[in-house]
Design a protein around this motif. Sequence first.
Motif, PDB file in Angstrom:
ATOM      1  N   ILE A   1      40.396  34.768  36.932  1.00  0.00           N
ATOM      2  CA  ILE A   1      41.186  34.669  38.165  1.00  0.00           C
ATOM      3  C   ILE A   1      40.204  34.534  39.322  1.00  0.00           C
ATOM      4  O   ILE A   1      39.358  35.407  39.486  1.00  0.00           O
ATOM      5  CB  ILE A   1      42.079  35.910  38.358  1.00  0.00           C
ATOM      6  CG1 ILE A   1      43.123  35.958  37.249  1.00  0.00           C
ATOM      7  CG2 ILE A   1      42.749  35.901  39.723  1.00  0.00           C
ATOM      8  CD1 ILE A   1      43.990  37.188  37.256  1.00  0.00           C
ATOM      9  N   PRO A   2      40.238  33.521  40.123  1.00  0.00           N
ATOM     10  CA  PRO A   2      41.178  32.404  40.083  1.00  0.00           C
ATOM     11  C   PRO A   2      40.833  31.460  38.934  1.00  0.00           C
ATOM     12  O   PRO A   2      39.694  31.328  38.551  1.00  0.00           O
ATOM     13  CB  PRO A   2      41.013  31.731  41.430  1.00  0.00           C
ATOM     14  CG  PRO A   2      39.635  32.084  41.869  1.00  0.00           C
ATOM     15  CD  PRO A   2      39.318  33.412  41.255  1.00  0.00           C
TER      16      PRO A   2
ATOM     17  N   ALA B   1      47.248  38.528  40.071  1.00  0.00           N
ATOM     18  CA  ALA B   1      47.117  37.070  40.063  1.00  0.00           C
ATOM     19  C   ALA B   1      47.110  36.493  41.476  1.00  0.00           C
ATOM     20  O   ALA B   1      46.518  35.438  41.714  1.00  0.00           O
ATOM     21  CB  ALA B   1      48.259  36.445  39.261  1.00  0.00           C
ATOM     22  N   SER B   2      47.734  37.203  42.411  1.00  0.00           N
ATOM     23  CA  SER B   2      47.808  36.727  43.802  1.00  0.00           C
ATOM     24  C   SER B   2      46.584  37.082  44.617  1.00  0.00           C
ATOM     25  O   SER B   2      46.494  36.733  45.787  1.00  0.00           O
ATOM     26  CB  SER B   2      49.044  37.325  44.485  1.00  0.00           C
ATOM     27  OG  SER B   2      50.198  36.926  43.815  1.00  0.00           O
ATOM     28  N   GLY B   3      45.669  37.811  44.024  1.00  0.00           N
ATOM     29  CA  GLY B   3      44.450  38.168  44.729  1.00  0.00           C
ATOM     30  C   GLY B   3      44.491  39.522  45.410  1.00  0.00           C
ATOM     31  O   GLY B   3      43.562  39.888  46.122  1.00  0.00           O
ATOM     32  N   VAL B   4      45.561  40.268  45.221  1.00  0.00           N
ATOM     33  CA  VAL B   4      45.654  41.617  45.790  1.00  0.00           C
ATOM     34  C   VAL B   4      44.716  42.522  44.996  1.00  0.00           C
ATOM     35  O   VAL B   4      44.680  42.467  43.761  1.00  0.00           O
ATOM     36  CB  VAL B   4      47.109  42.141  45.724  1.00  0.00           C
ATOM     37  CG1 VAL B   4      47.191  43.579  46.189  1.00  0.00           C
ATOM     38  CG2 VAL B   4      48.036  41.255  46.537  1.00  0.00           C
TER      39      VAL B   4
ATOM     40  N   ILE C   1      51.373  40.367  38.815  1.00  0.00           N
ATOM     41  CA  ILE C   1      51.540  39.291  39.803  1.00  0.00           C
ATOM     42  C   ILE C   1      50.681  39.561  41.040  1.00  0.00           C
ATOM     43  O   ILE C   1      50.083  38.639  41.599  1.00  0.00           O
ATOM     44  CB  ILE C   1      53.030  39.100  40.152  1.00  0.00           C
ATOM     45  CG1 ILE C   1      53.746  38.489  38.938  1.00  0.00           C
ATOM     46  CG2 ILE C   1      53.208  38.221  41.384  1.00  0.00           C
ATOM     47  CD1 ILE C   1      55.245  38.450  39.027  1.00  0.00           C
ATOM     48  N   ALA C   2      50.579  40.823  41.438  1.00  0.00           N
ATOM     49  CA  ALA C   2      49.689  41.174  42.552  1.00  0.00           C
ATOM     50  C   ALA C   2      48.248  40.824  42.195  1.00  0.00           C
ATOM     51  O   ALA C   2      47.510  40.261  43.004  1.00  0.00           O
ATOM     52  CB  ALA C   2      49.828  42.655  42.895  1.00  0.00           C
TER      53      ALA C   2
ATOM     54  N   VAL D   1      50.745  35.621  35.097  1.00  0.00           N
ATOM     55  CA  VAL D   1      52.117  35.407  35.576  1.00  0.00           C
ATOM     56  C   VAL D   1      53.034  35.103  34.392  1.00  0.00           C
ATOM     57  O   VAL D   1      54.147  35.624  34.301  1.00  0.00           O
ATOM     58  CB  VAL D   1      52.169  34.292  36.644  1.00  0.00           C
ATOM     59  CG1 VAL D   1      53.605  33.927  36.981  1.00  0.00           C
ATOM     60  CG2 VAL D   1      51.424  34.739  37.896  1.00  0.00           C
TER      61      VAL D   1
ATOM     62  N   ILE E   1      45.432  33.082  36.094  1.00  0.00           N
ATOM     63  CA  ILE E   1      46.632  33.260  36.923  1.00  0.00           C
ATOM     64  C   ILE E   1      47.870  32.870  36.114  1.00  0.00           C
ATOM     65  O   ILE E   1      48.864  33.607  36.074  1.00  0.00           O
ATOM     66  CB  ILE E   1      46.534  32.455  38.224  1.00  0.00           C
ATOM     67  CG1 ILE E   1      45.425  33.033  39.109  1.00  0.00           C
ATOM     68  CG2 ILE E   1      47.872  32.437  38.957  1.00  0.00           C
ATOM     69  CD1 ILE E   1      45.102  32.192  40.327  1.00  0.00           C
TER      70      ILE E   1
END
Length: 170
Positions: free
Chosen positions: A61-62, A43-46, A40-41, A70, A66
Amino acid sequence: MDVMTTTTAPLPASAPAPVWARRAAHAIAWCAVPSGLWRIAMASGVHVGYSDQVLRDVFDIPGWGIAYVVGLSVLTELAALFPLLLVSDRWRPLHPRVLAPLAWTASGVLVLVALWQLVVAFTAESQTYMSSGTAQTVWAFAFAPLFAIPALMTAVTWSYAKRHQAAFRP
């Protein structure tokens, strides 16, 4: 007059799940959490050790990647909750004749998946995407708990089958 058939007959009483089996079933659910959070990190861009180019080109991703990452995290956690059915004394969605073989099959599949993941983890290709040794270490800590799941699942399944042996007798 009600006729009792095998489909309407009450399930035979079985012993409650031992404490160790309950703990093992809960541990399985917790073992899936670190890798899910890591995905999830990602996918969130972290920054989780992959370059922006690798995230775009390899994981999309993006983009649709994603949803995949997820979704994989959600499915993994839902699957990790399955062993809780094997230790539940209150809720039995399936007859033990169905649930036990399903659990044994899941245990076998988990062993094969774990062995496959070990092969993937140690191949040169899987390690070339990570940008540093630190990223590989973080990745290893996030995914290492998944390797405990096959042994835990097999133990919980064995406990379930042992407690419900009467249901398997004709």
